[in-house]
Design a protein around this motif. Sequence first.
Motif, short mmCIF file in Angstrom:
data_model
loop_
_atom_site.label_atom_id
_atom_site.label_comp_id
_atom_site.label_asym_id
_atom_site.label_seq_id
_atom_site.Cartn_x
_atom_site.Cartn_y
_atom_site.Cartn_z
N UNK A 136 -7.66 4.62 0.24
CA UNK A 136 -7.41 3.24 0.66
C UNK A 136 -7.12 2.39 -0.57
N UNK A 137 -6.35 1.33 -0.36
CA UNK A 137 -6.04 0.38 -1.43
C UNK A 137 -7.35 -0.28 -1.92
N UNK A 138 -7.51 -0.34 -3.26
CA UNK A 138 -8.75 -0.89 -3.83
C UNK A 138 -9.02 -2.32 -3.38
N UNK A 139 -7.95 -3.04 -2.98
CA UNK A 139 -8.14 -4.45 -2.59
C UNK A 139 -8.93 -4.59 -1.30
N UNK A 140 -9.11 -3.49 -0.58
CA UNK A 140 -9.92 -3.55 0.64
C UNK A 140 -11.38 -3.86 0.34
N UNK A 142 -5.75 3.15 -5.85
CA UNK A 142 -6.28 3.69 -4.59
C UNK A 142 -7.60 4.40 -4.84
N UNK A 143 -8.50 4.27 -3.86
CA UNK A 143 -9.83 4.87 -3.95
C UNK A 143 -10.00 5.88 -2.82
N UNK A 144 -10.68 6.98 -3.13
CA UNK A 144 -10.95 8.00 -2.14
C UNK A 144 -12.36 7.78 -1.60
N UNK A 145 -12.50 7.78 -0.27
CA UNK A 145 -13.75 7.36 0.37
C UNK A 145 -14.39 8.47 1.19
N UNK A 146 -15.72 8.38 1.31
CA UNK A 146 -16.49 9.18 2.26
C UNK A 146 -17.44 8.24 2.99
N UNK A 147 -17.76 8.58 4.22
CA UNK A 147 -18.65 7.74 5.02
C UNK A 147 -19.64 8.65 5.75
N UNK A 148 -20.93 8.39 5.54
CA UNK A 148 -21.98 9.24 6.13
C UNK A 148 -21.78 10.71 5.77
N UNK A 193 -7.01 -4.15 7.66
CA UNK A 193 -5.54 -4.06 7.66
C UNK A 193 -4.95 -3.26 6.51
N UNK A 194 -5.79 -2.54 5.77
CA UNK A 194 -5.27 -1.59 4.79
C UNK A 194 -5.35 -0.19 5.40
N UNK A 195 -4.31 0.60 5.22
CA UNK A 195 -4.31 1.94 5.79
C UNK A 195 -5.23 2.86 5.00
N UNK A 196 -5.86 3.80 5.72
CA UNK A 196 -6.61 4.89 5.10
C UNK A 196 -5.76 6.14 5.31
N UNK A 197 -5.36 6.77 4.20
CA UNK A 197 -4.37 7.84 4.24
C UNK A 197 -4.93 9.15 3.69
N UNK A 247 4.25 13.15 1.26
CA UNK A 247 3.46 13.83 2.28
C UNK A 247 2.27 13.04 2.79
N UNK A 248 2.10 11.79 2.32
CA UNK A 248 0.94 11.02 2.81
C UNK A 248 1.16 10.63 4.27
N UNK A 249 0.05 10.47 4.97
CA UNK A 249 0.12 9.99 6.36
C UNK A 249 -1.13 9.18 6.65
N UNK A 250 -1.02 8.22 7.55
CA UNK A 250 -2.13 7.32 7.87
C UNK A 250 -3.13 8.03 8.78
N UNK A 251 -4.41 7.90 8.43
CA UNK A 251 -5.48 8.48 9.23
C UNK A 251 -6.24 7.42 10.01
N UNK A 252 -6.39 6.23 9.40
CA UNK A 252 -7.18 5.15 10.01
C UNK A 252 -6.85 3.89 9.25
N UNK A 253 -7.56 2.80 9.54
CA UNK A 253 -7.40 1.56 8.77
C UNK A 253 -8.75 1.07 8.29
N UNK A 254 -8.72 0.26 7.24
CA UNK A 254 -9.97 -0.28 6.70
C UNK A 254 -10.67 -1.19 7.71
N UNK A 255 -9.92 -1.68 8.71
CA UNK A 255 -10.52 -2.56 9.73
C UNK A 255 -11.67 -1.87 10.45
#
Length: 540
Positions: A241-245, A228-234, A190-194, A202-210
């Motif tokens: 995303x908010x660090x609380x995720x 906020x933390x910047x993420x990569x996956x694979x 339920x945290x947005x990934x922006x 200029x931020x916009x939502x791309x996905x959610x941490x769910x």
Amino acid sequence: MTGRYATDSSYYVKLNAIISAYDLTKFDGPKTVAVNYNAIVSSTNFSIDSLPWGTIGYKYLEPCSNYYGKEIVVTKQTVDGQFAFISCAGKELGWVDMDALKTFSTVKASYTLPIMNSGYSIDSLPWGEPGYVHVGDTASYYGKLSKVVRETANGIYAEISVDGVKLGWIDKRAFNAAFPSYNAVVRKGNYSIDNLPWGTSGYRMLDTSSSYVGKTVTVIGKSADGAYLCLAYNGLPLGWVDYRAFESFDATVVSYTAIVSDTNFSIDSQPWGEAGYVYLDASSNYYGKEVLVTRKTANGAYAYISFAGKPLGWIDSRGLQNFSTVAVNYSLPIMNGVYSIDSLPWGEPGYTKIADAAAYFGKLATVLRESVNGAYAEVAIDGQRIGWIDKRAFSNARQVSYYAGVSGQNYSIDSLPWGTAGYQYLESTNNYLDSLVKVVAESIDGNYKLIQLNGRNLGWVDYRALAALNTKAVNYTATIRSVGFSIDSLPWGTPGFTMLGLTSSYLNTTVQVIQESVDGYYALVTLNGKTLGWVDKRCL
């Protein structure tokens, strides 16, 4: 050719003799070798030709100045290494003297990082290369994910693209390269990934941490406030995303200062022992530093700390000692040089000596904070924070605040009270006769006063040079409504008063009233922080 096209068995001998006799090899053209490397056109003084310059039949095509600072590809060279055949953006250009080129060594790369420092330029070539041109600033792309496609051989500069568009070359320090990337498990949905840290213009939502709960992602960047933390996956970028995720523990928001008082604890991405926590730093690197605690775990065992505005991470609370202070704002001269000026109040864990009070003897210090016990003061001098000092360094002077007129001639204004060891003559009271000055400190015996004029320290003067005014401090605004009144150095009629101006010059102007005569007839007014003088209150 002998035996096939020619019947003369000595044909080749005769042919070679003719070639030699008439120097016909000059029509063969230069001998070349195939190469493949990049270079920069670094000179404007050479031509680009159809053949190497000087070769029979060569033709001038264009000047190399048309491509100064451009990256080109070298595909052929003459055997002697003097000339190169070049192409730019896939178009063959021709031959150019090698002295017009500078080799440009790069390494292919393919990784993604956020731009986290807005203080760098984006250039057509690595900064400082011949002909490089400024094409943008990192400030325009702060927080955005950039793909690195090449690096200079020394690893200092990177060629980047953002949103699929090639931008240019950037100093890699713009990525906050010191940030240690690490793997972590997404714990909460339920945290947005922006595309940018949440709330950034200029931020916009791309996905959610769910979508990633329970999955291991790579943290490749952190916003300046650590929220906020910047993420990569694979290997592919996700966003911010908010660090609380990533937290599976309960924490409360707090705000207080503490001192790092132990060198044996780690600073981690999460409280030590939490699933997925990562070591970030050591408490020994901040021993004796004052840090800000902004969160604590529910059991109080761990604290999230920042230093000098930079988020550090979680530390065991046993590595901290509470540091309670009281905010104040007053000024006193340093009148005792035997005390030290330290990074923290003397005796606090990790305090270090910065200087001796003697180095600032006689200087007016602004006190910013005091320790709760009132024994130590954090001071600034000439607007620069110095450190903590024992308040007994102020013991030979006391703070005061009142106005007086300079009425005595031929008194000296000195760096310290006259006769104090090391005092120096600065100027004469004759330069300020009839001026209104502010007395901000005085010697304990009352014989010498530290005076200011329009906020500027003048120095110490004998009390007999001043005519004290019987006034009271006030603070309110008023508007000059009447003409025909004078603006004076002292309340009208006070011995030594002189006229400075007329109220007609400030008609309908709003001023600040900071002092009144005790009888209530006269007011000291300022405009935009500058003292105008005393006026009759009937004009207000």
